[in-house]
Scaffold this motif. Structure first.
Motif, PDB file in Angstrom:
ATOM      1  N   LEU A   1      39.296  42.856  34.804  1.00  0.00           N
ATOM      2  CA  LEU A   1      38.694  41.593  34.397  1.00  0.00           C
ATOM      3  C   LEU A   1      38.291  40.984  35.696  1.00  0.00           C
ATOM      4  O   LEU A   1      38.696  41.457  36.579  1.00  0.00           O
ATOM      5  N   PRO A   2      37.290  40.012  35.447  1.00  0.00           N
ATOM      6  CA  PRO A   2      36.814  39.488  36.732  1.00  0.00           C
ATOM      7  C   PRO A   2      37.718  38.719  37.525  1.00  0.00           C
ATOM      8  O   PRO A   2      38.748  38.302  37.033  1.00  0.00           O
ATOM      9  N   ASP A   3      37.338  38.374  38.959  1.00  0.00           N
ATOM     10  CA  ASP A   3      38.392  38.010  39.891  1.00  0.00           C
ATOM     11  C   ASP A   3      38.496  36.446  39.391  1.00  0.00           C
ATOM     12  O   ASP A   3      39.681  36.059  39.688  1.00  0.00           O
ATOM     13  N   ASP A   4      37.649  35.760  38.863  1.00  0.00           N
ATOM     14  CA  ASP A   4      38.032  34.532  38.259  1.00  0.00           C
ATOM     15  C   ASP A   4      39.427  34.397  37.539  1.00  0.00           C
ATOM     16  O   ASP A   4      39.999  33.214  37.726  1.00  0.00           O
ATOM     17  N   PHE A   5      39.529  35.533  36.977  1.00  0.00           N
ATOM     18  CA  PHE A   5      41.062  35.361  35.859  1.00  0.00           C
ATOM     19  C   PHE A   5      42.030  35.666  36.839  1.00  0.00           C
ATOM     20  O   PHE A   5      43.314  35.266  36.504  1.00  0.00           O
ATOM     21  N   MET A   6      41.986  36.381  38.340  1.00  0.00           N
ATOM     22  CA  MET A   6      43.081  36.359  38.946  1.00  0.00           C
ATOM     23  C   MET A   6      43.694  35.161  39.685  1.00  0.00           C
ATOM     24  O   MET A   6      43.102  34.597  40.099  1.00  0.00           O
ATOM     25  N   LYS A   7      44.923  35.428  39.634  1.00  0.00           N
ATOM     26  CA  LYS A   7      45.826  34.209  40.389  1.00  0.00           C
ATOM     27  C   LYS A   7      45.488  34.139  41.804  1.00  0.00           C
ATOM     28  O   LYS A   7      45.428  32.935  42.260  1.00  0.00           O
ATOM     29  N   SER A   8      45.402  35.335  42.330  1.00  0.00           N
ATOM     30  CA  SER A   8      45.206  35.228  43.798  1.00  0.00           C
ATOM     31  C   SER A   8      43.713  34.723  44.223  1.00  0.00           C
ATOM     32  O   SER A   8      43.490  34.657  45.602  1.00  0.00           O
ATOM     33  N   LYS A   9      42.984  34.969  43.266  1.00  0.00           N
ATOM     34  CA  LYS A   9      41.309  34.505  43.749  1.00  0.00           C
ATOM     35  C   LYS A   9      40.889  33.403  42.813  1.00  0.00           C
ATOM     36  O   LYS A   9      40.891  32.370  43.534  1.00  0.00           O
ATOM     37  N   GLY A  10      40.636  33.559  41.624  1.00  0.00           N
ATOM     38  CA  GLY A  10      39.799  32.386  41.015  1.00  0.00           C
ATOM     39  C   GLY A  10      41.015  31.506  40.058  1.00  0.00           C
ATOM     40  O   GLY A  10      40.710  30.331  39.796  1.00  0.00           O
ATOM     41  N   ARG A  11      42.184  32.050  40.086  1.00  0.00           N
ATOM     42  CA  ARG A  11      43.319  31.006  39.485  1.00  0.00           C
ATOM     43  C   ARG A  11      43.141  30.722  37.977  1.00  0.00           C
ATOM     44  O   ARG A  11      43.754  29.993  37.644  1.00  0.00           O
ATOM     45  N   GLY A  12      42.199  31.465  37.420  1.00  0.00           N
ATOM     46  CA  GLY A  12      42.300  31.246  35.805  1.00  0.00           C
ATOM     47  C   GLY A  12      40.795  30.976  35.461  1.00  0.00           C
ATOM     48  O   GLY A  12      40.048  30.630  36.078  1.00  0.00           O
ATOM     49  N   MET A  13      40.423  31.427  33.972  1.00  0.00           N
ATOM     50  CA  MET A  13      39.196  31.231  33.428  1.00  0.00           C
ATOM     51  C   MET A  13      39.414  31.061  32.053  1.00  0.00           C
ATOM     52  O   MET A  13      40.516  31.384  31.398  1.00  0.00           O
ATOM     53  N   SER A  14      38.136  30.552  31.337  1.00  0.00           N
ATOM     54  CA  SER A  14      38.381  30.533  30.101  1.00  0.00           C
ATOM     55  C   SER A  14      38.538  31.566  29.141  1.00  0.00           C
ATOM     56  O   SER A  14      38.005  32.579  29.747  1.00  0.00           O
ATOM     57  N   PHE A  15      39.497  31.639  28.310  1.00  0.00           N
ATOM     58  CA  PHE A  15      39.553  32.908  27.404  1.00  0.00           C
ATOM     59  C   PHE A  15      38.112  33.215  26.737  1.00  0.00           C
ATOM     60  O   PHE A  15      37.973  34.544  26.435  1.00  0.00           O
ATOM     61  N   LEU A  16      37.244  32.519  26.701  1.00  0.00           N
ATOM     62  CA  LEU A  16      35.923  32.834  26.204  1.00  0.00           C
ATOM     63  C   LEU A  16      35.151  33.722  27.232  1.00  0.00           C
ATOM     64  O   LEU A  16      34.390  34.602  26.603  1.00  0.00           O
ATOM     65  N   ASN A  17      35.573  33.995  28.291  1.00  0.00           N
ATOM     66  CA  ASN A  17      34.703  34.577  29.177  1.00  0.00           C
ATOM     67  C   ASN A  17      35.565  36.299  29.362  1.00  0.00           C
ATOM     68  O   ASN A  17      35.120  37.115  29.978  1.00  0.00           O
ATOM     69  N   MET A  18      36.682  36.267  28.679  1.00  0.00           N
ATOM     70  CA  MET A  18      37.359  37.495  28.780  1.00  0.00           C
ATOM     71  C   MET A  18      36.769  38.729  28.331  1.00  0.00           C
ATOM     72  O   MET A  18      37.371  39.951  28.577  1.00  0.00           O
ATOM     73  N   CYS A  19      35.631  38.529  27.619  1.00  0.00           N
ATOM     74  CA  CYS A  19      34.955  39.580  26.818  1.00  0.00           C
ATOM     75  C   CYS A  19      34.165  40.511  27.907  1.00  0.00           C
ATOM     76  O   CYS A  19      33.663  41.557  27.434  1.00  0.00           O
ATOM     77  N   VAL A  20      34.036  40.287  29.222  1.00  0.00           N
ATOM     78  CA  VAL A  20      33.168  40.875  30.144  1.00  0.00           C
ATOM     79  C   VAL A  20      34.217  41.213  31.216  1.00  0.00           C
ATOM     80  O   VAL A  20      35.135  40.522  31.772  1.00  0.00           O
ATOM     81  N   ASP A  21      33.987  42.498  31.866  1.00  0.00           N
ATOM     82  CA  ASP A  21      34.768  43.180  32.909  1.00  0.00           C
ATOM     83  C   ASP A  21      34.106  42.745  34.136  1.00  0.00           C
ATOM     84  O   ASP A  21      33.063  42.099  34.213  1.00  0.00           O
ATOM     85  N   LYS A  22      34.702  43.099  35.326  1.00  0.00           N
ATOM     86  CA  LYS A  22      34.706  42.600  36.809  1.00  0.00           C
ATOM     87  C   LYS A  22      33.075  43.211  37.046  1.00  0.00           C
ATOM     88  O   LYS A  22      32.557  42.943  38.107  1.00  0.00           O
ATOM     89  N   GLU A  23      32.748  44.215  36.070  1.00  0.00           N
ATOM     90  CA  GLU A  23      31.344  44.625  36.508  1.00  0.00           C
ATOM     91  C   GLU A  23      30.305  44.159  35.774  1.00  0.00           C
ATOM     92  O   GLU A  23      29.147  44.623  35.730  1.00  0.00           O
ATOM     93  N   GLY A  24      30.612  43.019  35.004  1.00  0.00           N
ATOM     94  CA  GLY A  24      29.728  42.534  34.162  1.00  0.00           C
ATOM     95  C   GLY A  24      29.309  43.059  32.659  1.00  0.00           C
ATOM     96  O   GLY A  24      28.441  42.601  31.917  1.00  0.00           O
ATOM     97  N   ARG A  25      30.218  44.041  32.368  1.00  0.00           N
ATOM     98  CA  ARG A  25      29.938  44.639  31.322  1.00  0.00           C
ATOM     99  C   ARG A  25      30.854  43.994  30.150  1.00  0.00           C
ATOM    100  O   ARG A  25      32.041  44.023  30.443  1.00  0.00           O
ATOM    101  N   GLN A  26      30.152  44.037  28.946  1.00  0.00           N
ATOM    102  CA  GLN A  26      30.950  43.376  27.815  1.00  0.00           C
ATOM    103  C   GLN A  26      31.525  44.474  27.250  1.00  0.00           C
ATOM    104  O   GLN A  26      31.256  45.287  26.637  1.00  0.00           O
ATOM    105  N   TRP A  27      32.948  44.291  27.302  1.00  0.00           N
ATOM    106  CA  TRP A  27      33.853  45.427  26.703  1.00  0.00           C
ATOM    107  C   TRP A  27      34.354  45.332  25.281  1.00  0.00           C
ATOM    108  O   TRP A  27      34.863  46.220  24.645  1.00  0.00           O
TER     109      TRP A  27
END
Length: 127
Positions: free
Chosen positions: A55-81
């Motif tokens: 998942l994108p760095d924005d979700f990672m506790k050590s980097k972005g510290r969290g993101m909206s569940f709505l954005n979870m459909c895309v991986d860190k390469e920008g591909r919709q999984w």
């Protein structure tokens, strides 16, 4: 394990509790409540971790510290999984079962003021 909708669904189904004699892990997701077989979760812990870390760095506790569940459909390469929130919730529940995923704010009453009425979540990439 590659983060794909099919891989998440297959792993989710593999980890579901099969009978009442098995030790269970009860998880409240965003819209689903599930009972996992604890032994199966532990057996697949590394595969779950691998998918969460895609998942994108924005979700990672050590980097972005969290993101909206709505954005979870895309991986860190920008591909919709996945095209389905239910599949995202399955991955979240698997992550929560291994102690790597959680809500930034657990109070569901607060979620309604967040974008799309969905919670922010984080992945504990320090584990």
């Amino acid at each position: 394990m590659e983060l794909t909708g099919d891989n998440v669904k297959n792993l989710f189904e593999e980890c579901l509790r099969e009978n009442s004699d098995q030790e269970k892990i009860e998880i409240d997701g965003i819209v689903i409540k599930v009972f996992f077989n604890k032994a199966k979760i532990m057996e697949h812990k590394e595969e779950i971790k691998d998918m969460l870390l895609q998942l994108p760095d924005d979700f990672m506790k050590s980097k972005g510290r969290g993101m909206s569940f709505l954005n979870m459909c895309v991986d860190k390469e920008g591909r919709q999984w996945t095209d389905f929130h239910q599949t995202q919730d399955m991955l979240f529940c698997l992550g929560k079962a291994i102690g790597m995923a959680d809500f930034c704010i657990a109070d569901k009453e607060v979620w309604k003021v967040m974008p799309g009425g969905m919670p922010y979540i984080f992945i504990d990439d320090t584990k």
